[in-house]
Design a protein around this motif. Structure first.
Motif, PDB file in Angstrom:
ATOM      1  N   ARG A 285       0.829  -1.192   0.000  1.00 38.39           N
ATOM      2  CA  ARG A 285       0.000   0.000   0.000  1.00 38.39           C
ATOM      3  C   ARG A 285       0.863   1.240   0.000  1.00 38.39           C
ATOM      4  O   ARG A 285       2.022   1.214   0.444  1.00 38.39           O
TER       5      ARG A 285
ATOM      6  N   THR B 181      -5.920   4.011   5.316  1.00 39.88           N
ATOM      7  CA  THR B 181      -6.267   4.655   4.054  1.00 39.88           C
ATOM      8  C   THR B 181      -5.056   4.695   3.135  1.00 39.88           C
ATOM      9  O   THR B 181      -3.997   5.191   3.503  1.00 39.88           O
TER      10      THR B 181
ATOM     11  N   THR C  96      -6.225  -0.550  -5.921  1.00 38.60           N
ATOM     12  CA  THR C  96      -7.596  -0.250  -5.535  1.00 38.60           C
ATOM     13  C   THR C  96      -7.535   0.637  -4.298  1.00 38.60           C
ATOM     14  O   THR C  96      -6.754   0.385  -3.376  1.00 38.60           O
ATOM     15  N   GLN C  97      -8.320   1.690  -4.290  1.00 37.87           N
ATOM     16  CA  GLN C  97      -8.266   2.672  -3.220  1.00 37.87           C
ATOM     17  C   GLN C  97      -9.097   2.230  -2.024  1.00 37.87           C
ATOM     18  O   GLN C  97     -10.268   1.839  -2.178  1.00 37.87           O
TER      19      GLN C  97
ATOM     20  N   THR D 298     -10.351   3.841   1.550  1.00 37.73           N
ATOM     21  CA  THR D 298     -10.472   5.055   2.345  1.00 37.73           C
ATOM     22  C   THR D 298     -11.270   4.740   3.598  1.00 37.73           C
ATOM     23  O   THR D 298     -12.401   4.251   3.501  1.00 37.73           O
TER      24      THR D 298
ATOM     25  N   MET E 227      -3.744   3.505  -1.324  1.00 34.65           N
ATOM     26  CA  MET E 227      -3.954   2.691  -2.514  1.00 34.65           C
ATOM     27  C   MET E 227      -3.292   1.351  -2.237  1.00 34.65           C
ATOM     28  O   MET E 227      -2.133   1.304  -1.813  1.00 34.65           O
TER      29      MET E 227
ATOM     30  N   SER F  95       0.237   5.622   0.459  1.00 34.85           N
ATOM     31  CA  SER F  95      -0.597   6.809   0.591  1.00 34.85           C
ATOM     32  C   SER F  95       0.251   8.024   0.234  1.00 34.85           C
ATOM     33  O   SER F  95       1.488   7.952   0.276  1.00 34.85           O
TER      34      SER F  95
END
Length: 123
Positions: A38, A91, A117-118, A120, A93, A40
């Protein structure tokens, strides 16, 4: 041609759950060491969880231990990340990759990546 396609991201409240999926084509996911990463804005990419090709080794970032679970369905050629008790700091991606070192969870130079895939998480 290898393709990795993530899905399952979205907006969720803190404390909620999401399950990310990563469907591979052109590559037998059961034969590869795979992982979730991930990133951010303003932060470096982080290895969230990885699994060795034989499933013998799974690793998790300290920040997600006990909350996230990586799994794989070779018949569906799909990798999953079950995320529970989500926090605002989750939070980011989220990307899946095939071709990783499972311990520590890092991608190899020629890893195959999805587009992300995001996720949040709201407070």
């Amino acid at each position: 041609q290898v393709q990795m396609v993530e899905s399952g991201g979205g907006l969720v409240q803190a404390g909620g759950s999401l399950r990310l999926s990563c469907t591979a084509s052109g590559l037998p996911i059961g034969d590869w060491s795979v992982g979730w990463f991930r990133q951010s804005p303003g932060k470096e990419r982080e290895g969230v969880s990885c699994m060795s090709w034989d499933g013998e080794v799974t690793t998790y970032a300290d920040s997600v231990k006990g909350r996230f679970t990586i799994s794989r369905d070779s018949a569906k050629n799909t990798l999953y990340l079950q995320m529970n008790s989500l926090k605002v700091e989750d939070t980011a991606m989220y990307y899946c990759a095939a071709g990783v070192d499972s311990a520590p969870c890092t991608p190899v130079r020629n890893a195959y990546w999805g587009r992300g895939t995001q996720v949040t998480v709201s407070s």
